[in-house]
Enzyme design. Structure first.
Site, short mmCIF file in Angstrom:
data_model
loop_
_atom_site.label_atom_id
_atom_site.label_comp_id
_atom_site.label_asym_id
_atom_site.label_seq_id
_atom_site.Cartn_x
_atom_site.Cartn_y
_atom_site.Cartn_z
N SER A 20 0.85 -1.18 0.00
CA SER A 20 0.00 0.00 0.00
C SER A 20 0.89 1.23 0.00
O SER A 20 2.11 1.13 0.03
CB SER A 20 -0.89 0.01 1.25
OG SER A 20 -0.09 0.09 2.42
N LYS A 21 0.28 2.40 -0.02
CA LYS A 21 1.06 3.64 -0.07
C LYS A 21 1.97 3.79 1.15
O LYS A 21 3.08 4.30 1.04
CB LYS A 21 0.13 4.86 -0.19
CG LYS A 21 -0.47 5.01 -1.58
CD LYS A 21 -1.25 6.30 -1.70
CE LYS A 21 -1.80 6.47 -3.11
NZ LYS A 21 -2.54 7.74 -3.26
N ARG A 22 1.49 3.31 2.29
CA ARG A 22 2.35 3.43 3.48
C ARG A 22 3.57 2.54 3.39
O ARG A 22 4.57 2.77 4.05
CB ARG A 22 1.54 3.10 4.73
CG ARG A 22 1.11 1.65 4.85
CD ARG A 22 0.18 1.45 6.06
NE ARG A 22 -0.33 0.09 6.13
CZ ARG A 22 0.29 -0.90 6.75
NH1 ARG A 22 1.46 -0.68 7.34
NH2 ARG A 22 -0.23 -2.11 6.80
#
Length: 468
Positions: free
Chosen positions: A240-242
């Site tokens: 994911s973006k994190r």
């Protein structure tokens, strides 16, 4: 046989890190085998595909050094060719018209769910006489898929994978409005482009069975498949973006070098012994699909930072100056003077030793372009006590006659510290605070050389005389 591979992104978003790795694996495979790497933009989704995303994909690939070896193919432009092939299958009785309405298809799905069967098309129109076609209902064209046996993919990464044909229904290859579906378009484009190997994420593995059935129905050779496991986050969860699922241009903005990102992506799911730092030349020599693992790779920003730091230290100073100067100009809000560019060039051998990214390198270089009197940060200001400023005033007198070379400057400051009965650091740290406004910088004598005599003496005088 000349190896020809393709990277085929959908421009419904920007080039993400997983796509960049897929492109890299294709590019390296082509280079290793003396073949070609082609780019195909799969832009048939006209609602979600955007020109901005297409430009970002091409720009990202070019920045990574993965430019196509031929003209870029846009899948949407080839829709008439795809429709032509669907009609050829129809004439050859390897496909058929289906007149099921949306309501009939939904009822079919409901029955399958109620009977706890796989939700799939039941072949209602497979052998039905077209004289029974309802008026006013535009038909789709479905592939007449094999009903018995199994379809096997001999995958160069996943090995042999088989699915029973009873699990694969007669997929639509041409919609009622005359537009081709994804799997047909891919098969036709791969055939017409002469693609020999399809290297892509394993989320496409299910499509491979469909695509093989279409190729078989057409009597076309099936490309070699290689489905590469996806990239997960460090915790094993879907990326994911994190975790780092950012667009490639975000990594450029974050200060990563393309050669470092290539090196890092190469090691996500592929290995060559214990080698971590692998040049592009070595990667081309060593890369092949037999070393691609079957387990998902895990993205790790700390490891990427480490690799990037290595490439920054190894980079030519001139190249780093060219990369840092625009960032520094943006940070200070004005163009750099020729003098400031010269300072950056002078300091770069030391500046580049510790930063992990160009962002850090730019921040560390900012002192070179600070206007006088410079404003120290909180820690540096706290160090510049009245005693420290008096020490700087005395040191200033001594430095006026010094030879302006790092070794001679160090000798002068050491001699001064000895005469005052203090450690070198007790003189060097106030000096650092005066010259850079910070307590962290390259070697202070390198800093003095980079700033030059007049600027250095001016900054010391400013700090020494700022309070009495």
């Amino acid at each position: 046989m000349t190896v020809i591979v393709r990277f085929a992104p959908s421009p419904t978003g920007f080039l993400h890190i997983g796509g960049a790795r897929t492109a890299l694996f294709n590019w390296l495979f082509a280079r290793h085998h003396g073949g070609k790497f082609l780019l195909r933009i799969e832009d048939t989704d006209r609602v979600r595909s955007t020109p901005e995303a297409v430009s970002a994909i091409i720009d990202g690939l070019n920045w990574l050094g993965l430019a196509s070896d031929g003209d870029i193919v846009h899948q949407f432009d080839r829709a008439p060719r795809h429709a032509e092939i669907a009609r050829q299958l129809l004439v050859a009785e390897r496909a058929y018209y289906c007149y099921c309405t949306p309501a009939e298809l939904e009822a079919m799905r409901e029955r399958a769910r109620a009977e706890k069967r796989s939700v799939r098309y039941d072949g209602t129109w497979r052998d039905r006489d077209l004289s029974e076609a309802p008026p006013g209902v535009p038909p789709v064209i479905r592939l007449k898929a094999p009903l018995h046996g199994a379809t096997t993919i001999h995958d160069l990464v996943q090995r042999e994978v088989t699915v029973a044909n009873s699990e694969l229904d007669d997929l639509i290859i041409l919609r009622a409005d005359g537009t081709p579906t994804y799997n047909l378009s891919v098969v036709v484009d791969d055939h017409d482009m002469g693609i020999t190997h399809v290297i892509r994420g394993d989320d496409h593995l299910n499509n491979a069975f469909r695509q093989k059935q279409i190729s078989d129905a057409l009597g076309w050779a099936v490309p070699e498949f290689a489905h590469v496991p996806l990239i997960h986050g460090p915790d094993g969860a879907k990326l994911s973006k994190r975790h780092g699922a950012l667009a490639v241009d975000a990594y450029r903005e974050l200060g990563y070098l393309p050669e470092a990102l290539r090196n890092y992506l190469l090691r996500l799911g592929w290995s060559h012994g214990d080698d971590e730092i692998i040049s592009t030349e070595q990667a081309i020599e060593w890369f092949d699909l037999d070393a691609v693992g079957r387990a998902p790779a895990r993205f790790d920003f700390a490891k990427l930072d480490s690799v990037n730091g290595h490439y920054i230290r190894a980079a030519q100073d001139d190249c780093l100056v060219a990369l840092v100067a625009p960032r520094l100009q943006e940070a200070i809000g004005r163009p750099l003077s020729d003098t400031e560019i010269g300072r950056l060039q002078e300091a770069m051998p030391e500046l580049k030793l510790r930063p992990k990214t160009l962002v850090e390198l730019t921040a560390n270089a900012r002192f070179l372009a600070m206007p006088r009197p410079i404003r120290p940060d909180d820690k540096a200001a706290k160090l510049l006590t009245p005693d420290a400023r008096r020490l700087l005033a005395e040191l200033l007198e001594r430095l006026h006659g010094a030879e302006w070379q790092p070794e001679r400057l160090e000798d002068e400051v050491r001699s001064f510290a000895d005469q005052k009965g203090i450690k070198l650091g007790s003189a060097a740290q106030p000096l650092r605070a005066a010259l850079t406004g910070s307590l962290a910088s390259p070697g202070i004598f390198v800093v003095m050389k980079a700033l030059g005599r007049d600027e250095s003496l001016g900054r010391i005088a400013d700090a020494a005389g700022s309070t009495a």
